[in-house]
Design a protein around this motif. Structure first.
Motif, mmCIF file in Angstrom:
data_model
loop_
_atom_site.group_PDB
_atom_site.id
_atom_site.type_symbol
_atom_site.label_atom_id
_atom_site.label_comp_id
_atom_site.label_asym_id
_atom_site.label_seq_id
_atom_site.Cartn_x
_atom_site.Cartn_y
_atom_site.Cartn_z
ATOM 1 N N LYS A 29 65.949 57.468 23.653
ATOM 2 C CA LYS A 29 65.456 58.176 22.459
ATOM 3 C C LYS A 29 64.070 57.665 22.062
ATOM 4 O O LYS A 29 63.193 58.447 21.709
ATOM 5 C CB LYS A 29 66.443 58.020 21.316
ATOM 6 C CG LYS A 29 66.092 58.879 20.128
ATOM 7 C CD LYS A 29 67.193 58.891 19.092
ATOM 8 C CE LYS A 29 66.790 59.823 17.965
ATOM 9 N NZ LYS A 29 67.834 59.955 16.969
ATOM 10 N N ALA A 30 63.856 56.352 22.165
ATOM 11 C CA ALA A 30 62.555 55.778 21.800
ATOM 12 C C ALA A 30 61.443 56.213 22.747
ATOM 13 O O ALA A 30 60.280 56.257 22.374
ATOM 14 C CB ALA A 30 62.663 54.256 21.766
ATOM 15 N N SER B 299 69.837 52.888 28.277
ATOM 16 C CA SER B 299 70.384 52.799 26.931
ATOM 17 C C SER B 299 69.966 54.037 26.146
ATOM 18 O O SER B 299 68.826 54.500 26.244
ATOM 19 C CB SER B 299 69.837 51.545 26.237
ATOM 20 O OG SER B 299 69.926 51.666 24.827
ATOM 21 N N HIS C 151 69.407 54.173 23.052
ATOM 22 C CA HIS C 151 68.329 53.777 22.133
ATOM 23 C C HIS C 151 66.980 53.778 22.864
ATOM 24 O O HIS C 151 65.973 54.238 22.327
ATOM 25 C CB HIS C 151 68.601 52.396 21.543
ATOM 26 C CG HIS C 151 69.797 52.350 20.650
ATOM 27 N ND1 HIS C 151 69.923 53.099 19.507
ATOM 28 C CD2 HIS C 151 70.938 51.640 20.751
ATOM 29 C CE1 HIS C 151 71.079 52.849 18.943
ATOM 30 N NE2 HIS C 151 71.732 51.974 19.670
ATOM 31 N N VAL C 152 66.979 53.272 24.094
ATOM 32 C CA VAL C 152 65.739 53.221 24.885
ATOM 33 C C VAL C 152 65.304 54.646 25.223
ATOM 34 O O VAL C 152 64.121 54.990 25.099
ATOM 35 C CB VAL C 152 65.927 52.381 26.165
ATOM 36 C CG1 VAL C 152 64.723 52.518 27.094
ATOM 37 C CG2 VAL C 152 66.183 50.922 25.808
#
Length: 110
Positions: free
Chosen positions: A104-105, A99, A101-102
């Motif tokens: 980037k985090a 993902s 989001h994953v």
């Protein structure tokens, strides 16, 4: 697809040591990293404008042309830094199935 990038990378590498007057790529190398980065920025802006125009007109020919310029100048930048486009492809491959989001985090905070 990667064959084309490899061929372009090879030409860019071959022109690193050419006379600045004989090759556009050589002239950029001669002017240094700041000039190369300036061209990457310029091509980024031109790509954005072309994409906005394409969204209105439905004609993507300019956005394709400008994206090719952006990729080309990005490849020159990578070569100036001693990197091959395969490193970018490897990074994209690493991200497949993760993902956004994953991913980037998981980056270290700057």
């Amino acid at each position: 697809m990667t064959d084309t990038l490899s061929r372009v990378a090879q030409v860019i590498e071959e022109r690193k040591n050419a006379e600045p007057g004989s090759s556009y790529v050589a002239s950029l190398y001669h002017k240094g990293l700041n000039k190369i980065l300036e061209k990457v920025g310029e091509e980024s802006v031109e790509t954005i404008i072309a994409a906005k125009d394409a969204a209105i007109s439905g004609d993507c020919s300019d956005v394709i042309y400008e994206t090719a310029d952006l990729w080309f100048h990005s490849m020159i930048m990578l070569a100036q830094l001693g990197q091959h486009p395969q490193a970018v492809l490897d990074e994209l491959e690493r991200r497949i199935g993760t993902s956004g989001h994953v991913e980037k985090a998981s980056r270290p905070s700057a």
